[in-house]
Scaffold this motif. Structure first.
Motif, PDB file in Angstrom:
ATOM      1  N   GLN A  95       0.874  -1.170   0.000  1.00  0.00           N
ATOM      2  CA  GLN A  95       0.000   0.000   0.000  1.00  0.00           C
ATOM      3  C   GLN A  95       0.913   1.222   0.000  1.00  0.00           C
ATOM      4  N   ILE A  96       0.723   2.126  -0.942  1.00  0.00           N
ATOM      5  CA  ILE A  96       1.730   3.153  -1.178  1.00  0.00           C
ATOM      6  C   ILE A  96       1.709   4.264  -0.132  1.00  0.00           C
ATOM      7  N   GLN A 132      15.471  10.734 -11.669  1.00  0.00           N
ATOM      8  CA  GLN A 132      16.125   9.430 -11.755  1.00  0.00           C
ATOM      9  C   GLN A 132      15.133   8.286 -11.874  1.00  0.00           C
ATOM     10  N   VAL A 133      13.970   8.429 -11.249  1.00  0.00           N
ATOM     11  CA  VAL A 133      12.959   7.357 -11.325  1.00  0.00           C
ATOM     12  C   VAL A 133      11.942   7.624 -12.437  1.00  0.00           C
ATOM     13  N   GLU A 134      12.293   8.575 -13.302  1.00  0.00           N
ATOM     14  CA  GLU A 134      11.505   8.890 -14.504  1.00  0.00           C
ATOM     15  C   GLU A 134      10.115   9.420 -14.185  1.00  0.00           C
ATOM     16  N   ILE A 135      10.046  10.247 -13.142  1.00  0.00           N
ATOM     17  CA  ILE A 135       8.845  11.043 -12.882  1.00  0.00           C
ATOM     18  C   ILE A 135       9.170  12.454 -13.354  1.00  0.00           C
ATOM     19  N   ASN A 136       8.622  12.849 -14.495  1.00  0.00           N
ATOM     20  CA  ASN A 136       9.031  14.122 -15.090  1.00  0.00           C
ATOM     21  C   ASN A 136       8.324  15.312 -14.453  1.00  0.00           C
ATOM     22  N   GLU A 137       8.786  16.496 -14.804  1.00  0.00           N
ATOM     23  CA  GLU A 137       8.308  17.723 -14.169  1.00  0.00           C
ATOM     24  C   GLU A 137       6.803  17.937 -14.323  1.00  0.00           C
ATOM     25  N   ASN A 138       6.231  17.419 -15.387  1.00  0.00           N
ATOM     26  CA  ASN A 138       4.791  17.576 -15.603  1.00  0.00           C
ATOM     27  C   ASN A 138       3.963  16.876 -14.532  1.00  0.00           C
ATOM     28  N   SER A 139       4.587  15.943 -13.822  1.00  0.00           N
ATOM     29  CA  SER A 139       3.863  15.174 -12.809  1.00  0.00           C
ATOM     30  C   SER A 139       4.125  15.655 -11.385  1.00  0.00           C
ATOM     31  N   TRP A 140       5.060  16.552 -11.198  1.00  0.00           N
ATOM     32  CA  TRP A 140       5.449  16.933  -9.840  1.00  0.00           C
ATOM     33  C   TRP A 140       4.330  17.616  -9.061  1.00  0.00           C
ATOM     34  N   LEU A 141       3.477  18.345  -9.759  1.00  0.00           N
ATOM     35  CA  LEU A 141       2.399  19.059  -9.075  1.00  0.00           C
ATOM     36  C   LEU A 141       1.078  18.297  -9.119  1.00  0.00           C
ATOM     37  N   LYS A 142       1.116  17.097  -9.681  1.00  0.00           N
ATOM     38  CA  LYS A 142      -0.083  16.262  -9.693  1.00  0.00           C
ATOM     39  C   LYS A 142      -0.315  15.664  -8.306  1.00  0.00           C
ATOM     40  N   PHE A 143      -1.561  15.245  -8.073  1.00  0.00           N
ATOM     41  CA  PHE A 143      -1.880  14.533  -6.852  1.00  0.00           C
ATOM     42  C   PHE A 143      -1.702  13.023  -7.096  1.00  0.00           C
ATOM     43  N   PRO A 144      -1.421  12.255  -6.053  1.00  0.00           N
ATOM     44  CA  PRO A 144      -1.172  10.822  -6.233  1.00  0.00           C
ATOM     45  C   PRO A 144      -2.271  10.079  -6.995  1.00  0.00           C
ATOM     46  N   GLN A 146      -3.762  10.971  -9.484  1.00  0.00           N
ATOM     47  CA  GLN A 146      -3.629  11.232 -10.912  1.00  0.00           C
ATOM     48  C   GLN A 146      -2.493  10.428 -11.539  1.00  0.00           C
ATOM     49  N   LEU A 147      -1.812   9.624 -10.744  1.00  0.00           N
ATOM     50  CA  LEU A 147      -0.695   8.823 -11.230  1.00  0.00           C
ATOM     51  C   LEU A 147      -1.118   7.377 -11.439  1.00  0.00           C
ATOM     52  N   SER A 148      -0.368   6.669 -12.265  1.00  0.00           N
ATOM     53  CA  SER A 148      -0.559   5.226 -12.375  1.00  0.00           C
ATOM     54  C   SER A 148       0.020   4.563 -11.123  1.00  0.00           C
ATOM     55  N   GLY A 149      -0.309   3.285 -10.927  1.00  0.00           N
ATOM     56  CA  GLY A 149       0.208   2.581  -9.762  1.00  0.00           C
ATOM     57  C   GLY A 149       1.726   2.534  -9.737  1.00  0.00           C
ATOM     58  N   GLY A 150       2.327   2.286 -10.902  1.00  0.00           N
ATOM     59  CA  GLY A 150       3.778   2.229 -10.987  1.00  0.00           C
ATOM     60  C   GLY A 150       4.426   3.574 -10.706  1.00  0.00           C
ATOM     61  N   GLU A 151       3.831   4.642 -11.229  1.00  0.00           N
ATOM     62  CA  GLU A 151       4.364   5.984 -10.972  1.00  0.00           C
ATOM     63  C   GLU A 151       4.285   6.325  -9.493  1.00  0.00           C
ATOM     64  N   ASN A 178       0.632  -4.151 -11.914  1.00  0.00           N
ATOM     65  CA  ASN A 178       0.659  -5.020 -13.087  1.00  0.00           C
ATOM     66  C   ASN A 178       2.114  -5.269 -13.497  1.00  0.00           C
ATOM     67  N   SER A 179       2.317  -6.108 -14.496  1.00  0.00           N
ATOM     68  CA  SER A 179       3.658  -6.546 -14.857  1.00  0.00           C
ATOM     69  C   SER A 179       4.561  -5.389 -15.290  1.00  0.00           C
ATOM     70  N   ALA A 180       4.040  -4.516 -16.142  1.00  0.00           N
ATOM     71  CA  ALA A 180       4.861  -3.403 -16.646  1.00  0.00           C
ATOM     72  C   ALA A 180       5.229  -2.442 -15.516  1.00  0.00           C
ATOM     73  N   SER A 181       4.257  -2.112 -14.670  1.00  0.00           N
ATOM     74  CA  SER A 181       4.518  -1.211 -13.549  1.00  0.00           C
ATOM     75  C   SER A 181       5.482  -1.848 -12.558  1.00  0.00           C
ATOM     76  N   SER A 182       5.322  -3.160 -12.356  1.00  0.00           N
ATOM     77  CA  SER A 182       6.206  -3.891 -11.458  1.00  0.00           C
ATOM     78  C   SER A 182       7.648  -3.810 -11.940  1.00  0.00           C
ATOM     79  N   ASP A 183       7.852  -4.001 -13.229  1.00  0.00           N
ATOM     80  CA  ASP A 183       9.210  -3.945 -13.782  1.00  0.00           C
ATOM     81  C   ASP A 183       9.834  -2.574 -13.581  1.00  0.00           C
ATOM     82  N   SER A 184       9.049  -1.527 -13.768  1.00  0.00           N
ATOM     83  CA  SER A 184       9.588  -0.171 -13.626  1.00  0.00           C
ATOM     84  C   SER A 184      10.000   0.108 -12.184  1.00  0.00           C
ATOM     85  N   VAL A 185       9.230  -0.399 -11.228  1.00  0.00           N
ATOM     86  CA  VAL A 185       9.568  -0.206  -9.819  1.00  0.00           C
ATOM     87  C   VAL A 185      10.795  -1.045  -9.444  1.00  0.00           C
TER      88      VAL A 185
END
Length: 253
Positions: A95-96, A132-144, A146-151, A178-185
């Motif tokens: 749980q994040i 470094q974890v590939e969360i770009n500036e466009n996402s910094w002011l988003k709320f959680p 609004q993100l995918s599970g992996g993000e 999911n598998s893709a998000s798991s790999d990124s984490v």
């Protein structure tokens, strides 16, 4: 030269329920080396999470000692443990637990402000880690939300390492992805370990376990297997998988 970061001696944890005692951890002597990516595996109810909570100071053992970075944390009271965890531990859970009413950047900064005195330096480091974890500036002011599970989980890792913890603890961090998000984490965990971050991670997932260089197998509260895999490399993934699969079969997985 290897350096021990966590050492346990005769570590026991017992829970009481309905007048009965359940011995979850039984006289564990464990030595964890600084810089290692240690995986803890075992069947459901084997004591994996209980062990993680004990060695990280999240819960107190019933008996035994835990030496963490030269300090016997089993002797600390709750307030002292809270300060110790803040200065030495990072946590990532299935749980994040990001704060929904705060932006991505503020979630990271709020954790860092508990330790950092210089806010400008903290903001700079937070932004570097998010890149470094590939969360770009466009996402910094988003709320959680609004993100995918992996993000969101990658943000959770940044929040956990912003204070330069001696050890990063993780409990099934990809269990809800999911598998893709798991790999990124998992890639994030692999990369921070390559920079020297010590990691202890609980999982039941073979793909996740392959990222570690050491696998401890827990059964009925006792370590009954210890496998050294070496540093992770995608080029050796088949051989690594076969070695781990054989080890788990021997353990009765």
């Amino acid at each position: 030269m290897t350096k021990t970061v966590i050492q346990t001696e005769k570590l026991c944890k017992t829970f009481s329920s309905g007048g009965m005692q359940q011995h979850v951890l039984k006289n564990l002597d464990i030595s964890l080396v600084e810089g290692d990516f240690t995986i803890i595996m075992g069947s459901s109810g084997s004591g994996k999470t209980t062990l993680l909570y004990a060695i990280s100071g999240m819960d107190k053992p019933t008996l035994g000692e835990i030496n963490f970075a030269g300090k016997n944390i089993s002797k600390l009271n709750n307030d002292q443990l809270a300060v110790f965890r803040r200065n030495n531990c990072g946590f990532v859970f299935q749980q994040i637990y990001l704060l929904d009413n705060m932006s991505v950047l503020d979630n990271v900064l709020t954790s860092g402000l508990l330790v950092y005195k210089n806010k400008r330096e903290l903001v700079k480091k937070a932004k570097e880690l998010l890149h470094q974890v590939e969360i770009n500036e466009n996402s910094w002011l988003k709320f959680p939300t609004q993100l995918s599970g992996g993000e969101a989980q990658r943000v959770g890792v940044v929040r956990a390492i912003i204070n330069n913890p001696r050890v990063l603890f993780a409990d099934e961090p990809t269990g809800a992805l999911n598998s893709a998000s798991s790999d990124s984490v998992l890639d994030v965990f692999t990369n921070v370990n390559r920079y020297g971050q010590s990691i202890v991670l609980v999982t039941h997932d073979i793909k996740t376990a392959l990222r570690g260089n050491r696998v401890l197998y827990l059964k009925d509260g006792v370590i009954c297997g210890d496998l050294h895999l070496g540093l992770y490399s995608e080029n050796e993934n088949f051989e690594r998988h076969e070695k781990l699969k054989h080890f788990l079969a021997e353990m009765g997985w």
